[in-house]
Design a protein around this motif. Structure first.
Motif, short mmCIF file in Angstrom:
data_model
loop_
_atom_site.label_atom_id
_atom_site.label_comp_id
_atom_site.label_asym_id
_atom_site.label_seq_id
_atom_site.Cartn_x
_atom_site.Cartn_y
_atom_site.Cartn_z
N THR A 1 0.85 -1.17 0.00
CA THR A 1 0.00 0.00 0.00
C THR A 1 0.89 1.22 0.00
OG1 THR A 1 -0.09 0.07 2.40
CG2 THR A 1 -1.74 -1.28 1.31
N ARG A 2 0.30 2.38 0.26
CA ARG A 2 1.08 3.60 0.26
C ARG A 2 2.23 3.54 1.27
NH1 ARG A 2 -0.70 7.64 -2.79
NH2 ARG A 2 -2.83 7.61 -3.54
N SER A 3 2.06 2.80 2.33
CA SER A 3 3.11 2.72 3.34
C SER A 3 4.06 1.56 3.12
CB SER A 3 2.48 2.59 4.74
OG SER A 3 1.69 1.42 4.79
N GLY A 4 3.74 0.66 2.14
CA GLY A 4 4.57 -0.52 1.92
C GLY A 4 5.60 -0.31 0.84
N ARG A 5 6.66 -1.12 0.86
CA ARG A 5 7.71 -1.00 -0.14
C ARG A 5 7.95 -2.32 -0.87
NH1 ARG A 5 8.17 3.57 -1.85
NH2 ARG A 5 10.30 3.19 -2.56
N LYS A 6 7.11 -3.31 -0.62
CA LYS A 6 7.32 -4.61 -1.24
C LYS A 6 6.94 -4.56 -2.72
CE LYS A 6 5.94 -9.44 -0.83
NZ LYS A 6 5.07 -10.40 -0.14
N GLY A 7 7.66 -5.32 -3.55
CA GLY A 7 7.27 -5.49 -4.94
C GLY A 7 7.56 -4.30 -5.82
N LYS A 8 8.83 -4.07 -6.13
CA LYS A 8 9.19 -2.95 -6.97
C LYS A 8 8.83 -3.25 -8.42
CE LYS A 8 12.99 0.29 -7.78
NZ LYS A 8 14.41 0.60 -7.46
N ILE A 9 8.09 -2.35 -9.06
CA ILE A 9 7.60 -2.55 -10.41
C ILE A 9 8.25 -1.55 -11.35
CG2 ILE A 9 5.58 -2.46 -11.92
CD1 ILE A 9 3.87 -3.40 -9.68
N ALA A 10 8.73 -2.05 -12.49
CA ALA A 10 9.22 -1.17 -13.55
C ALA A 10 8.07 -0.92 -14.52
CB ALA A 10 10.39 -1.83 -14.27
N ILE A 11 7.61 0.32 -14.58
CA ILE A 11 6.59 0.71 -15.55
C ILE A 11 7.29 1.07 -16.85
CG2 ILE A 11 4.74 2.33 -16.09
CD1 ILE A 11 4.35 2.77 -13.10
N LEU A 12 6.91 0.43 -17.94
CA LEU A 12 7.55 0.64 -19.24
C LEU A 12 6.60 1.44 -20.13
CD1 LEU A 12 9.04 -2.92 -19.85
CD2 LEU A 12 9.94 -1.05 -18.45
N LEU A 13 7.01 2.65 -20.48
CA LEU A 13 6.18 3.55 -21.26
C LEU A 13 6.91 3.98 -22.52
CD1 LEU A 13 3.73 5.51 -21.60
CD2 LEU A 13 5.00 7.14 -20.18
N SER A 14 6.35 3.63 -23.68
CA SER A 14 6.87 4.12 -24.95
C SER A 14 5.99 5.27 -25.40
CB SER A 14 6.87 3.01 -26.01
OG SER A 14 7.30 3.51 -27.26
N THR A 15 6.60 6.41 -25.68
CA THR A 15 5.83 7.59 -26.07
C THR A 15 6.07 7.95 -27.53
OG1 THR A 15 7.62 9.07 -25.34
CG2 THR A 15 5.92 8.53 -23.73
N TYR A 16 5.03 8.51 -28.14
CA TYR A 16 5.16 9.01 -29.51
C TYR A 16 4.05 10.03 -29.75
CZ TYR A 16 5.38 9.24 -34.59
OH TYR A 16 5.48 9.68 -35.89
N HIS B 1 12.96 6.46 -34.23
CA HIS B 1 11.62 5.87 -34.40
C HIS B 1 11.74 4.40 -34.77
CE1 HIS B 1 7.33 5.75 -35.05
NE2 HIS B 1 7.54 5.20 -36.23
N LEU B 2 11.24 3.52 -33.91
CA LEU B 2 11.27 2.08 -34.14
C LEU B 2 9.89 1.53 -34.46
CD1 LEU B 2 13.50 0.95 -31.11
CD2 LEU B 2 14.25 1.53 -33.43
N GLY B 3 8.86 2.21 -34.03
CA GLY B 3 7.52 1.64 -34.04
C GLY B 3 7.14 1.21 -32.63
N ALA B 4 5.85 1.16 -32.34
CA ALA B 4 5.40 0.95 -30.97
C ALA B 4 5.90 -0.35 -30.35
CB ALA B 4 3.88 1.01 -30.91
N SER B 5 5.67 -1.47 -31.02
CA SER B 5 6.04 -2.75 -30.42
C SER B 5 7.55 -2.93 -30.27
CB SER B 5 5.43 -3.91 -31.21
OG SER B 5 4.03 -3.90 -31.05
N VAL C 1 2.49 -7.49 -32.23
CA VAL C 1 2.11 -6.51 -31.21
C VAL C 1 2.70 -7.00 -29.90
CG1 VAL C 1 0.18 -5.25 -30.17
CG2 VAL C 1 -0.04 -6.15 -32.49
N HIS C 2 3.34 -6.11 -29.16
CA HIS C 2 4.15 -6.54 -28.01
C HIS C 2 3.34 -7.28 -26.96
CE1 HIS C 2 2.54 -2.54 -27.09
NE2 HIS C 2 2.61 -2.85 -25.82
N ASP C 3 2.08 -6.86 -26.73
CA ASP C 3 1.29 -7.55 -25.70
C ASP C 3 0.89 -8.94 -26.17
OD1 ASP C 3 -0.46 -6.58 -27.63
OD2 ASP C 3 -1.73 -5.48 -26.21
N TRP C 4 0.46 -9.07 -27.43
CA TRP C 4 0.08 -10.38 -27.95
C TRP C 4 1.27 -11.33 -27.94
CZ3 TRP C 4 -2.84 -11.08 -33.29
CH2 TRP C 4 -3.37 -12.37 -33.34
#
Length: 339
Positions: free
Chosen positions: A5-20, A79-83, A190-193
């Motif tokens: 939760t807001r007070s917890g530090r367990k489970g560090k997540i890398a958010i991956l954001l490609s912008t264009y 520019h590589l393309g989204a995926s 597509v990267h998710d598929w």
């Protein structure tokens, strides 16, 4: 209770954001990261050649939250393309405890990361991929309606027929991220598929959350999603015909064959049957359709898939051997987009 939760530090997540060229909607998405109940995240972003204010917005966000929480990729710019851009970010961060793909124009609900970690925790060290339902909204985040249900994730080889893992909801643990990051990828995937295919085929767990966790903004410039009703999308698929769909299936299957050593025996057998069917005659195709779970989710979808699979023209002579097992043939260069 979620693992952090807001007070917890367990489970560090890398958010991956490609912008264009995402300046129009980007700030709302960044603010939704700040609103997460699970605060132990780091945003890794890569710009894919924007010509608007996107880069300035991202660097301003880094100045706000600190450079240790908002990190620009060293590959940012070309520019590589989204995926390819997303998969480059994944390769740069595959050792993270968990990785979450993020689209620039959506809004995450506050419990998204906490919910993902809660479900991924049950997978322990096994490869696991989390995805969820979404609220489909318009450009102004209005008119929310729920996306499709997939309570029982179909897995492999159903993943070759249909993607249920929308990238704006997708979170993978370390083991799953490493599988995808080291698997290569076929042209125009597509990267998710592709992530869903690799994790499913390699025996990983697919965890589908029936609780919607994202406001999926549908607008005219979406890469994949469009603000069109179901009947309009169905008619568009019929007009396109099977060529694009079946070509992408061949590419996915051939690229997956390069990873055959990682697949469980049953998946190896099913993959060989599917690839043989994709190149063979009616008997080979009918045999492929006998593979358990080689189907789409709904009855009507599956009827159309079965018809296309049995009748679409083959692109390889039936008498030719499969490209080296496990090696796959190089994909054709045509540009494809299919869901």
């Amino acid at each position: 209770m979620p693992p952090a939760t807001r007070s917890g530090r367990k489970g560090k997540i890398a958010i991956l954001l490609s912008t264009y060229n995402g300046a129009r909607f980007l700030r709302a998405q960044l603010n939704s990261f700040l609103a997460q109940t699970h605060e132990n995240w780091v945003l890794h972003w890569r710009d894919d050649g924007s010509t608007d204010e996107t880069v300035e917005i991202m660097r301003g966000f880094a100045a706000k939250v600190g450079p240790e929480r908002c990190i620009e990729s060293p590959s940012s710019g070309p520019h590589l393309g989204a995926s390819p851009s997303f998969l480059t970010l994944l390769q740069e961060n595959m050792d993270a405890e968990a990785v979450a793909f993020a689209d620039q124009d959506d809004v995450w609900l506050p419990e998204k990361l906490a919910a993902a970690l809660e479900m991924l925790e049950d997978a322990a060290d096994a490869p696991a991929l989390y995805c969820s339902r979404q609220y489909l909204v318009d450009e102004a985040l209005r008119g929310a309606r729920l996306s499709a249900q997939h309570g029982k994730a179909p897995g492999f080889p159903a993943c070759l027929t249909q993607n249920i893992a929308n990238g704006n909801t997708l979170v993978m643990n370390t083991a799953a991220a490493a599988l995808v990051a080291t698997a290569g990828y076929p042209a125009d995937t597509v990267h998710d598929w592709w992530s869903y295919i690799v994790v499913s085929a390699c025996g990983g767990k697919i965890l589908f959350d029936e609780r919607p966790q994202v406001l999926y903004r549908l607008h005219k410039t979406n890469l994949i999603g469009r603000a069109r009703p179901l009947h309009a999308r169905a008619m568009a698929a019929l007009r396109r015909g099977p060529a694009v769909y079946m070509t992408m299936m061949r590419r996915h299957a051939d690229a997956l064959a390069t990873q055959a050593a990682r697949l469980p025996p049953e998946a190896q057998r099913d993959l060989r049957r599917v690839r043989t069917g994709l190149r063979g005659g009616l008997a080979d195709r009918a045999t492929a359709l006998l593979c358990r779970r080689f189907r789409r989710c709904t009855l009507l979808e599956n009827l159309l898939f079965t018809y296309w699979f049995l009748t679409s023209p083959e692109t390889h002579p039936a008498t030719a051997p499969l490209p080296g097992w496990p090696a796959a043939e190089p994909p054709a260069p045509a540009k494809l987009r299919v869901r």
